[in-house]
Design an enzyme around this catalytic site. Structure first.
Site, PDB file in Angstrom:
ATOM      1  N   ASP A 104      37.593  44.588  40.572  1.00  0.00           N
ATOM      2  CA  ASP A 104      38.086  43.493  40.396  1.00  0.00           C
ATOM      3  C   ASP A 104      39.677  44.044  39.805  1.00  0.00           C
ATOM      4  OD1 ASP A 104      37.549  45.047  37.426  1.00  0.00           O
ATOM      5  OD2 ASP A 104      37.863  43.276  36.812  1.00  0.00           O
TER       6      ASP A 104
ATOM      7  N   GLU B  39      35.657  45.018  35.359  1.00  0.00           N
ATOM      8  CA  GLU B  39      36.011  45.619  34.389  1.00  0.00           C
ATOM      9  C   GLU B  39      37.100  45.116  33.146  1.00  0.00           C
ATOM     10  OE1 GLU B  39      38.315  48.028  31.877  1.00  0.00           O
ATOM     11  OE2 GLU B  39      39.719  48.150  33.659  1.00  0.00           O
TER      12      GLU B  39
ATOM     13  N   HIS C  79      48.943  46.189  35.029  1.00  0.00           N
ATOM     14  CA  HIS C  79      49.436  45.165  34.229  1.00  0.00           C
ATOM     15  C   HIS C  79      50.437  44.719  34.335  1.00  0.00           C
ATOM     16  CE1 HIS C  79      45.206  45.103  32.033  1.00  0.00           C
ATOM     17  NE2 HIS C  79      44.800  45.937  33.207  1.00  0.00           N
TER      18      HIS C  79
END
Length: 427
Positions: A100, A166, A398
């Protein structure tokens, strides 16, 4: 012919054949690199959010099927599982890749930059593989292709697990490793050990990092609800101030870390990230809500910290005339590398990457739901270098500027292949 000469000839033929077989394996690994890079760039341009990885799963399943691998789809909604049986019977090893992407708008100039847009929690956002899962997919697809050509080296079965969500399923949905396990991904055939990797933007290409035992933290989300008594801000003695109680609770929680947790054993963190209370400057409100996270790397410490947080929250609120409750939501367990398995497989890492390129590191307080697999079967999880050598300012995971060097993936392919072969040969 002299029997000793015959034996020598047979040994020579056997060793020569083995060496040629090993050379063929390495040639196939080297040849797959270009395709692995192409897959990675495709998935990077076509990212999908957790539990919505429909096209990603379709491409993975098509590839596995083309290799003659038994394929299961729609496992935990969008997960794909491939089963490859070797020429000889034996144990079952699982290899896992998460698939993902994240609700992050990409901010770089890559030729394969993501332009995908979507909605996340009713907010328009870009979608980006900002944690390297695109490389994990490509690596495991490459591993599957190479191993499918060398079933003679597989003494047992390899199970390829392409796991969705995840990063966590959307609110109100199940997903990720927990749901895969619930739906039987570690059964039929039963998995004996599992391996996983995570590429890292701050680890140089060609390097592998690992830690026995707790390597990534258990992550708990907690919510504290404080009940006070509302009154006018000019007369606080006529009420019970939930904001004051909240401040005392936050202060108390930190003493669990600074005065009660054996930090020489493992690290631990308690963070309150959000406080909500009140509507006006001169009104003491009725309630307050605190939301935060707990990170632990040791099961006994985790149990102690959660117990003490509960006791402290309730006791402090009562001492100031109010009341409070605390609730915990488990996001991940401790990513715990089985000690015996880690020791067994360390020589494989060193043989593949070179001993000088395999580094023992300290734990990180990030979380990873690979941990749920490790609660069921022995597992080993390691970090793969994805930073261009010489880069002194790598972008964190991220974030919109996150970057991974394609050159890091071939070592991942080779390592996962050799871990599988060596584990099955030894068992």
């Amino acid at each position: 012919m002299n029997p000793f000469k015959l034996l020598s000839l047979l040994l020579f033929v056997s060793v020569t054949t083995f060496a040629q077989s090993d050379n063929k394996l390495q040639d196939d690994i080297n040849e797959i690199e270009r395709q692995v890079i192409a897959w990675r760039e495709y998935f990077h341009q076509h990212p999908e959010l957790s539990n919505r990885e429909f096209k990603t799963a379709e491409k993975i399943a098509e590839h596995l099927s083309s290799l003659g691998i038994e394929v299961q789809t729609e496992v935990a909604k969008t997960g794909v599982v491939g089963i490859l049986k070797g020429h000889n019977s034996g144990k079952v090893v699982a290899l896992r890749a998460d698939i993902d992407a994240l609700p992050v708008t990409e901010r770089n100039n890559l030729a394969f930059k993501s332009e995908v847009k979507s909605k996340f929690l009713d907010t328009e956002t870009g979608v980006m593989h900002a944690c390297g899962h695109d490389t994990h997919i490509a690596i495991l697809m490459g591993v599957a292709e190479v191993l499918s050509k060398h079933k003679d080296k597989i003494n047992g079965t390899v199970k390829f697990i392409f796991q969705p969500a995840e990063e966590g399923p959307p609110p109100g949905e199940e997903g990720g490793a927990k749901l895969m396990i619930k739906e039987g991904v570690l059964k039929n055939p039963d998995v004996d050990a599992i391996f996983g990797l995570h590429i890292n933007s701050a680890t140089p290409v060609g390097t592998i990092r690992y830690k026995p035992g707790g390597t990534m933290a258990a992550v708990e989300r907690f919510v504290i609800n404080v009940q006070g008594k509302s009154t006018h801000g000019s007369a606080p003695w006529t009420g019970v101030d939930p904001i004051l109680i909240s401040a005392k609770i936050i202060d108390g929680l930190q003493t669990i870390i600074s005065r009660e947790a054996p930090l020489v054993q493992e690290a631990a963190v308690i963070t309150v990230g959000k406080i909500t209370s009140g509507v006006r400057f001169n009104i003491i409100p009725e309630t307050a809500e605190l939301i935060g996270t707990v990170r632990t790397l040791d099961p006994q410490m985790k149990e102690m910290i959660i117990r003490r947080m509960t006791e402290m929250t309730e006791t402090i609120a009562k001492a100031y005339g109010g009341s409070a409750t605390i609730e915990f939501q488990n996001n991940t367990s401790i990513t715990y590398n089985d000690l015996a398995l880690t020791e067994q497989m360390l020589p494989t890492l060193q043989n593949v990457a070179g001993a000088d390129n395999v580094e023992l590191v300290k734990a990180t307080t990030g979380g990873e739901d690979f941990s749920y697999f490790q609660e069921k079967v022995p597992g080993f999880y390691f970090f793969l270098g994805g930073m261009t050598p010489g880069n002194t300012t790598p972008y964190p995971h991220h974030t919109p500027d996150f970057l991974i060097d394609n050159a890091g993936m071939l070592l991942g392919v080779q390592t996962m292949i050799q871990l599988s072969i060596d584990y099955l040969n030894a068992n």
